[in-house]
Design an enzyme around this catalytic site. Structure first.
Site, PDB file in Angstrom:
ATOM      1  N   ASN A   1      -0.668   5.553  -5.349  1.00 17.00           N
ATOM      2  CA  ASN A   1      -1.936   6.185  -6.415  1.00 17.00           C
ATOM      3  C   ASN A   1      -1.463   6.727  -6.867  1.00 17.00           C
ATOM      4  OD1 ASN A   1      -1.823   7.208  -3.612  1.00 17.00           O
ATOM      5  ND2 ASN A   1      -3.310   8.155  -3.863  1.00 17.00           N
TER       6      ASN A   1
ATOM      7  N   LYS B   1      10.720   2.210   0.169  1.00 17.43           N
ATOM      8  CA  LYS B   1       9.557   0.610  -0.217  1.00 17.43           C
ATOM      9  C   LYS B   1       8.967   1.469  -0.917  1.00 17.43           C
ATOM     10  CE  LYS B   1       7.269  -2.881   0.141  1.00 17.43           C
ATOM     11  NZ  LYS B   1       6.688  -2.555  -1.129  1.00 17.43           N
TER      12      LYS B   1
ATOM     13  N   GLU C   1       0.635  10.502   6.215  1.00 17.33           N
ATOM     14  CA  GLU C   1       0.016  11.426   5.929  1.00 17.33           C
ATOM     15  C   GLU C   1      -1.123  10.206   4.977  1.00 17.33           C
ATOM     16  OE1 GLU C   1      -2.545  11.902   3.038  1.00 17.33           O
ATOM     17  OE2 GLU C   1      -0.841  12.466   1.142  1.00 17.33           O
TER      18      GLU C   1
ATOM     19  N   CYS D   1      -6.684  10.643  -1.765  1.00 22.69           N
ATOM     20  CA  CYS D   1      -6.827  10.953  -0.369  1.00 22.69           C
ATOM     21  C   CYS D   1      -7.023  11.999   0.176  1.00 22.69           C
ATOM     22  CB  CYS D   1      -5.751  11.073   0.823  1.00 22.69           C
ATOM     23  SG  CYS D   1      -4.382   9.441   0.407  1.00 22.69           S
TER      24      CYS D   1
ATOM     25  N   GLU E   1     -13.544   6.142   3.033  1.00 24.68           N
ATOM     26  CA  GLU E   1     -13.005   6.352   2.534  1.00 24.68           C
ATOM     27  C   GLU E   1     -13.707   5.983   0.958  1.00 24.68           C
ATOM     28  OE1 GLU E   1      -8.730   6.518   2.478  1.00 24.68           O
ATOM     29  OE2 GLU E   1      -8.779   8.047   1.728  1.00 24.68           O
TER      30      GLU E   1
HETATM   31  C1  SIN Z   1      -2.600  11.187  -1.605  1.00 29.51           C
HETATM   32  O1  SIN Z   1      -4.185  11.338  -2.449  1.00 29.51           O
HETATM   33  O2  SIN Z   1      -2.844  11.422  -0.879  1.00 29.51           O
HETATM   34  C2  SIN Z   1      -1.893  12.783  -2.688  1.00 29.51           C
HETATM   35  C3  SIN Z   1      -3.127  13.927  -3.787  1.00 29.51           C
HETATM   36  C4  SIN Z   1      -1.723  14.810  -3.928  1.00 29.51           C
HETATM   37  O3  SIN Z   1      -1.308  15.538  -3.560  1.00 29.51           O
HETATM   38  O4  SIN Z   1      -2.449  15.193  -4.839  1.00 29.51           O
END
Ligand code: SIN
Length: 481
Positions: free
Chosen positions: A155, A178, A254, A288, A383
């Site tokens: 993403n 990776k 994360e 995320c 999500e």
């Molecule tokens: C993510 O979706 O993990 C990162 C989003 C961001 O850094 O703004």
């Protein structure tokens, strides 16, 4: 522009400073129209092991460079990223689908981590602690952990790499990366620029592979790898954590989120709508930290929904390369189907679709507003990772805090309001690693990005971001008489 003739269009893996060809390749396609963009080297576990060996050798020298020398090379890498923003962004949009303006934003955001950590390299300070006995002196130093295995998602194919690799290299670690098999081209372009910047061979290696499993297996079981840093789903994060536990490797994760976006009745509604649009529809909802649950206090529900509807109706869906596009395609078929199913489940339990609600041709999903959502629905637990704004209502502050915290995740959260005391109460009560207060945009290189609960641990960016790549060593000096 024919991207294939650009020097940043690379399709081989990058190991020990060399571009490595493989007989076997995998295809990378454009999510906009499914067209083929590249056939990329399909590395296997043996290649990964080789890269780790080389990173281990390189660590012996790189970790002994002065901080100033490491910093200079990182700065050069940063400058090269800025000089090549347009090409990097175009590659990113081609393989990932996000609108070009967002891709430019991501490349700049990604580069900002390199600049930041080029500076932080020079500030890895220790301590002198007053001794506990008359003849004792105590000093503390920080040392790089060693070879880092980094695994990054599709993403943010550029920024999630620099956010890990820059602090690792600044600290004196070496890296085997990776990238996602869906978006390896941005990673390889960054490697080309790293080579130009002058990183010694073996310091930064990229293993491209269609099947992430054997690569993850090698990274987590090879004793030369001292740390794993992963951004991606909670399910895969748990697997990597489990695998890494056998050797008690350092791990940063994360992972997924389920961000609440709360609007209290005293909020500036126009500002809240703006914030909601940014935090919901960025990257077609595929981040995320995207808003997952919009909680509106009853008295402002209609006003907010009306204003939000008008904004959503203006969103243009299309090819990320087209400058009129606000929302690009989703990454793949299963992402689209997942969102269709979430809406089916929600509507079968009483939710009402106000706008959108359907998939469009190809991998597009229409920007959607769904109201009367409640916690019994799948959409409140999973999500969404798509362009669906899901709206709930609440009566009291106490009620909304309970609702917002009723999730296994704890990455980002947002709320809008003006009451000073309530702002403090709510910010403290939210069980999240990050809180946007009257702001829908919280991402920056200067702040610690990361979560709590099943959203993971470790922080990226800011002064905290380098700590995850350092070991603390204390020296007790005796006989000082
Ligand atoms: C993510 O979706 O993990 C990162 C989003 C961001 O850094 O703004």
């Amino acid at each position: 522009m024919d991207i294939t003739s650009n020097k940043l269009y690379k399709t081989k893996a990058f190991i020990d400073g060399a571009w490595v060809n493989k007989v076997s390749t995998f295809s990378v396609t454009n999510p906009f129209d499914n067209s083929l963009i590249a056939n990329v080297a399909d590395c296997d576990r043996q290649d990964c092991k080789h890269a780790i060996d080389k990173a281990f050798e390189a660590f012996q020298k790189w970790s002994k460079f002065t901080a100033g020398k490491r910093s200079k090379i990182l700065k050069k890498w940063y400058q090269l990223q800025l000089e090549n923003v347009d090409t990097l962004a175009r590659l990113l949009t081609l393989e990932q689908g996000k609108p070009l303006a967002e891709a430019v934003g991501e490349v700049r955001y990604g580069a900002s981590f390199v600049e930041w950590f080029a500076e932080e390299a020079k500030r890895i300070y220790g301590d002198v602690i007053p001794g506990h006995m008359k003849d004792k002196r105590i000093t503390v130093i920080k040392q790089p952990v060693g070879v880092v295995g980094a695994i990054t998602p599709w993403n943010f194919p550029s920024a999630m790499i620099t956010r890990k690799v820059a602090p690792a290299l600044a600290a004196g670690c070496t890296v085997v990366l990776k990238p996602s098999e869906l978006t390896p081209l941005s990673a390889l372009a960054l490697a080309q620029l790293a080579e130009e910047a002058g990183f010694p061979p073996g310091v930064f290696n990229i293993i491209t592979a269609k099947n992430p499993k054997p690569i993850g297996e090698e990274l987590t079981t090879n004793k030369k790898v001292k740390k794993i840093s992963f951004t991606g789903s909670t399910a895969i994060g748990k697997l990597l954590l489990e695998k890494s536990a056998a050797q008690v490797k350092k791990v940063s994760l994360e992972l997924g989120g389920n961000a609440p976006f709360i609007v209290f009745e005293d909020a500036d509604i126009d500002a809240a709508v703006e914030g909601c649009m940014i935090s919901k529809f960025r990257n077609a909802g595929q981040t995320c930290i995207c808003t997952n649950r919009i909680f509106l206090q009853e008295s402002i529900h209609e006003e907010f929904v009306d204003k939000l509807s008008k904004k959503i109706e203006q969103l243009q869906v299309g090819n990320g390369l087209d400058t009129a596009t606000h929302v690009g395609p989703m990454i793949n078929e299963s992402a689209v189907v997942k969102d269709e199913n979430l809406l089916l489940d929600a509507t079968s339990k009483g939710a009402e679709i106000r706008i959108g609600g359907t998939r469009l041709d190809g991998l597009f999903f229409s920007p959607t507003l769904v109201c009367k959502v409640n916690p019994s629905m799948d959409i409140s637990k999973q999500e969404i990772f798509g362009p669906i704004a899901a709206v709930y209502t609440f009566k009291t502050e106490e009620e909304v805090i309970t609702l917002a915290n009723d999730t296994d995740y704890g990455l980002a959260s947002y709320f809008y309001g003006r009451d000073y005391a309530r702002i403090w109460r709510v910010a403290e009560a939210l069980e999240y690693g990050m809180v946007g207060i009257n702001s829908g945009m919280i991402s920056t290189n200067v702040a610690p990005f990361g979560g709590v609960k099943q959203s993971g641990f470790g922080r990226e960016g800011s002064k905290y971001g380098i700590e995850d790549y350092l070991n603390v060593k204390y020296m007790c000096w005796g006989g000082v008489v």
